[in-house]
Write a protein that holds these residues in place. Structure first.
Motif, PDB file in Angstrom:
ATOM      1  N   MET A   4      56.817  41.850  49.545  1.00 55.41           N
ATOM      2  CA  MET A   4      55.982  40.686  49.817  1.00 55.41           C
ATOM      3  C   MET A   4      55.283  40.179  48.566  1.00 55.41           C
ATOM      4  SD  MET A   4      54.868  38.444  51.922  1.00 55.41           S
ATOM      5  CE  MET A   4      55.511  39.073  53.433  1.00 55.41           C
ATOM      6  N   ASN A   5      54.919  41.076  47.680  1.00 57.02           N
ATOM      7  CA  ASN A   5      54.155  40.663  46.507  1.00 57.02           C
ATOM      8  C   ASN A   5      55.099  40.267  45.381  1.00 57.02           C
ATOM      9  OD1 ASN A   5      52.174  40.101  44.727  1.00 57.02           O
ATOM     10  ND2 ASN A   5      51.629  42.208  44.309  1.00 57.02           N
ATOM     11  N   THR A   6      55.276  38.959  45.198  1.00 53.52           N
ATOM     12  CA  THR A   6      56.157  38.448  44.163  1.00 53.52           C
ATOM     13  C   THR A   6      55.363  37.771  43.056  1.00 53.52           C
ATOM     14  OG1 THR A   6      56.457  36.383  45.393  1.00 53.52           O
ATOM     15  CG2 THR A   6      58.073  38.144  45.777  1.00 53.52           C
ATOM     16  N   LEU A   7      54.092  38.050  42.963  1.00 52.92           N
ATOM     17  CA  LEU A   7      53.245  37.443  41.942  1.00 52.92           C
ATOM     18  C   LEU A   7      53.602  37.969  40.563  1.00 52.92           C
ATOM     19  CD1 LEU A   7      49.703  37.618  43.588  1.00 52.92           C
ATOM     20  CD2 LEU A   7      51.140  35.623  43.320  1.00 52.92           C
ATOM     21  N   THR A   8      53.655  37.071  39.599  1.00 51.95           N
ATOM     22  CA  THR A   8      53.837  37.477  38.208  1.00 51.95           C
ATOM     23  C   THR A   8      52.472  37.796  37.608  1.00 51.95           C
ATOM     24  OG1 THR A   8      53.589  35.234  37.362  1.00 51.95           O
ATOM     25  CG2 THR A   8      55.837  35.926  37.998  1.00 51.95           C
ATOM     26  N   ASP A   9      52.478  38.450  36.450  1.00 47.65           N
ATOM     27  CA  ASP A   9      51.212  38.717  35.759  1.00 47.65           C
ATOM     28  C   ASP A   9      50.460  37.420  35.500  1.00 47.65           C
ATOM     29  OD1 ASP A   9      51.976  41.354  35.790  1.00 47.65           O
ATOM     30  OD2 ASP A   9      51.992  41.597  33.614  1.00 47.65           O
ATOM     31  N   ALA A  10      51.176  36.367  35.106  1.00 49.58           N
ATOM     32  CA  ALA A  10      50.536  35.078  34.819  1.00 49.58           C
ATOM     33  C   ALA A  10      49.850  34.515  36.060  1.00 49.58           C
ATOM     34  CB  ALA A  10      51.563  34.080  34.280  1.00 49.58           C
ATOM     35  N   GLU A  11      50.468  34.684  37.223  1.00 45.11           N
ATOM     36  CA  GLU A  11      49.858  34.197  38.461  1.00 45.11           C
ATOM     37  C   GLU A  11      48.632  35.030  38.824  1.00 45.11           C
ATOM     38  OE1 GLU A  11      53.477  32.278  41.000  1.00 45.11           O
ATOM     39  OE2 GLU A  11      53.546  34.446  40.700  1.00 45.11           O
ATOM     40  N   ILE A  12      48.717  36.340  38.633  1.00 42.59           N
ATOM     41  CA  ILE A  12      47.575  37.206  38.937  1.00 42.59           C
ATOM     42  C   ILE A  12      46.393  36.856  38.036  1.00 42.59           C
ATOM     43  CG2 ILE A  12      46.741  39.594  38.926  1.00 42.59           C
ATOM     44  CD1 ILE A  12      49.645  40.415  39.703  1.00 42.59           C
ATOM     45  N   ARG A  13      46.662  36.510  36.794  1.00 44.66           N
ATOM     46  CA  ARG A  13      45.597  36.136  35.852  1.00 44.66           C
ATOM     47  C   ARG A  13      44.763  34.960  36.348  1.00 44.66           C
ATOM     48  NH1 ARG A  13      46.318  38.240  30.473  1.00 44.66           N
ATOM     49  NH2 ARG A  13      48.317  39.305  30.300  1.00 44.66           N
ATOM     50  N   ARG A  14      45.343  34.103  37.169  1.00 49.98           N
ATOM     51  CA  ARG A  14      44.612  32.936  37.696  1.00 49.98           C
ATOM     52  C   ARG A  14      43.494  33.323  38.666  1.00 49.98           C
ATOM     53  NH1 ARG A  14      49.233  29.080  39.714  1.00 49.98           N
ATOM     54  NH2 ARG A  14      50.811  30.259  38.617  1.00 49.98           N
ATOM     55  N   TYR A  15      43.555  34.540  39.186  1.00 44.61           N
ATOM     56  CA  TYR A  15      42.562  34.979  40.172  1.00 44.61           C
ATOM     57  C   TYR A  15      41.378  35.716  39.549  1.00 44.61           C
ATOM     58  CZ  TYR A  15      46.077  33.826  43.660  1.00 44.61           C
ATOM     59  OH  TYR A  15      46.986  33.161  44.444  1.00 44.61           O
ATOM     60  N   CYS A  16      41.391  35.879  38.221  1.00 43.41           N
ATOM     61  CA  CYS A  16      40.337  36.681  37.590  1.00 43.41           C
ATOM     62  C   CYS A  16      40.121  36.242  36.141  1.00 43.41           C
ATOM     63  CB  CYS A  16      40.720  38.160  37.624  1.00 43.41           C
ATOM     64  SG  CYS A  16      42.252  38.531  36.730  1.00 43.41           S
ATOM     65  N   THR A  17      39.107  36.814  35.527  1.00 40.71           N
ATOM     66  CA  THR A  17      38.866  36.566  34.111  1.00 40.71           C
ATOM     67  C   THR A  17      39.832  37.414  33.275  1.00 40.71           C
ATOM     68  OG1 THR A  17      37.248  38.344  33.872  1.00 40.71           O
ATOM     69  CG2 THR A  17      36.397  36.184  34.581  1.00 40.71           C
ATOM     70  N   ALA A  18      39.963  37.073  32.001  1.00 41.36           N
ATOM     71  CA  ALA A  18      40.851  37.820  31.098  1.00 41.36           C
ATOM     72  C   ALA A  18      40.414  39.273  30.985  1.00 41.36           C
ATOM     73  CB  ALA A  18      40.889  37.158  29.725  1.00 41.36           C
ATOM     74  N   GLN A  19      39.097  39.508  30.897  1.00 43.23           N
ATOM     75  CA  GLN A  19      38.589  40.876  30.773  1.00 43.23           C
ATOM     76  C   GLN A  19      38.895  41.685  32.025  1.00 43.23           C
ATOM     77  OE1 GLN A  19      34.336  41.260  30.317  1.00 43.23           O
ATOM     78  NE2 GLN A  19      34.485  43.388  29.724  1.00 43.23           N
ATOM     79  N   VAL A  20      38.715  41.090  33.189  1.00 45.42           N
ATOM     80  CA  VAL A  20      38.993  41.791  34.443  1.00 45.42           C
ATOM     81  C   VAL A  20      40.487  42.100  34.544  1.00 45.42           C
ATOM     82  CG1 VAL A  20      39.043  41.533  36.970  1.00 45.42           C
ATOM     83  CG2 VAL A  20      36.976  40.963  35.693  1.00 45.42           C
ATOM     84  N   PHE A  21      41.342  41.172  34.115  1.00 41.52           N
ATOM     85  CA  PHE A  21      42.777  41.431  34.144  1.00 41.52           C
ATOM     86  C   PHE A  21      43.130  42.638  33.280  1.00 41.52           C
ATOM     87  CE2 PHE A  21      47.161  41.012  32.811  1.00 41.52           C
ATOM     88  CZ  PHE A  21      47.808  40.792  34.020  1.00 41.52           C
ATOM     89  N   GLN A  22      42.571  42.688  32.087  1.00 35.98           N
ATOM     90  CA  GLN A  22      42.825  43.822  31.186  1.00 35.98           C
ATOM     91  C   GLN A  22      42.345  45.134  31.785  1.00 35.98           C
ATOM     92  OE1 GLN A  22      40.886  42.524  27.598  1.00 35.98           O
ATOM     93  NE2 GLN A  22      42.726  41.503  26.834  1.00 35.98           N
ATOM     94  N   ARG A  23      41.185  45.100  32.433  1.00 37.42           N
ATOM     95  CA  ARG A  23      40.667  46.319  33.053  1.00 37.42           C
ATOM     96  C   ARG A  23      41.534  46.736  34.243  1.00 37.42           C
ATOM     97  NH1 ARG A  23      34.356  46.465  33.415  1.00 37.42           N
ATOM     98  NH2 ARG A  23      34.805  48.676  33.474  1.00 37.42           N
ATOM     99  N   GLY A  24      42.037  45.755  34.995  1.00 37.53           N
ATOM    100  CA  GLY A  24      42.945  46.052  36.096  1.00 37.53           C
ATOM    101  C   GLY A  24      44.224  46.696  35.593  1.00 37.53           C
ATOM    102  N   GLN A  25      44.758  46.187  34.482  1.00 35.82           N
ATOM    103  CA  GLN A  25      45.946  46.797  33.867  1.00 35.82           C
ATOM    104  C   GLN A  25      45.663  48.244  33.462  1.00 35.82           C
ATOM    105  OE1 GLN A  25      46.792  43.947  30.673  1.00 35.82           O
ATOM    106  NE2 GLN A  25      48.816  43.670  31.575  1.00 35.82           N
TER     107      GLN A  25
END
Length: 92
Positions: A4-25
């Motif tokens: 079900m989850n076909t989101l790319t990293d670029a799409e996921i980045r739209r839901y958060c700040t850059a810092q939060v994305f890095q911390r999620g990674q």
């Protein structure tokens, strides 16, 4: 990878700040996402954060696999998704 989850990293980045994305990674790479499950259009996960008990994550997806509603039991009050939600999407 859950179908079900076909989101790319670029799409996921739209839901958060850059810092939060890095911390999620970093959470994914560090093994903090303890369990991810999918039932229908709902993703659930347990994500180990700074507290003893893991945080509970629930993400409801639309027919295209994009988040419609997302909840985490952490106290995050910043802009967009928290790192636990991001880590769940990345892990899925």
């Amino acid at each position: 990878m859950l179908a079900m989850n076909t989101l790319t990293d670029a799409e996921i980045r739209r839901y958060c700040t850059a810092q939060v994305f890095q911390r999620g990674q970093a959470y994914v790479q560090g093994g903090h996402v303890l369990a991810v499950a999918q039932q229908g259009n709902r993703l659930t996960a347990s994500v180990q954060g700074s507290e003893y008990q893991p945080y509970s994550v629930t993400i409801d997806l639309d027919a295209n696999g994009r988040p419609q509603r997302a909840e985490c039991s952490c106290p995050y009050e910043g802009e967009g998704f928290c790192k636990h939600l991001v880590a769940t999407l990345l892990a899925a």
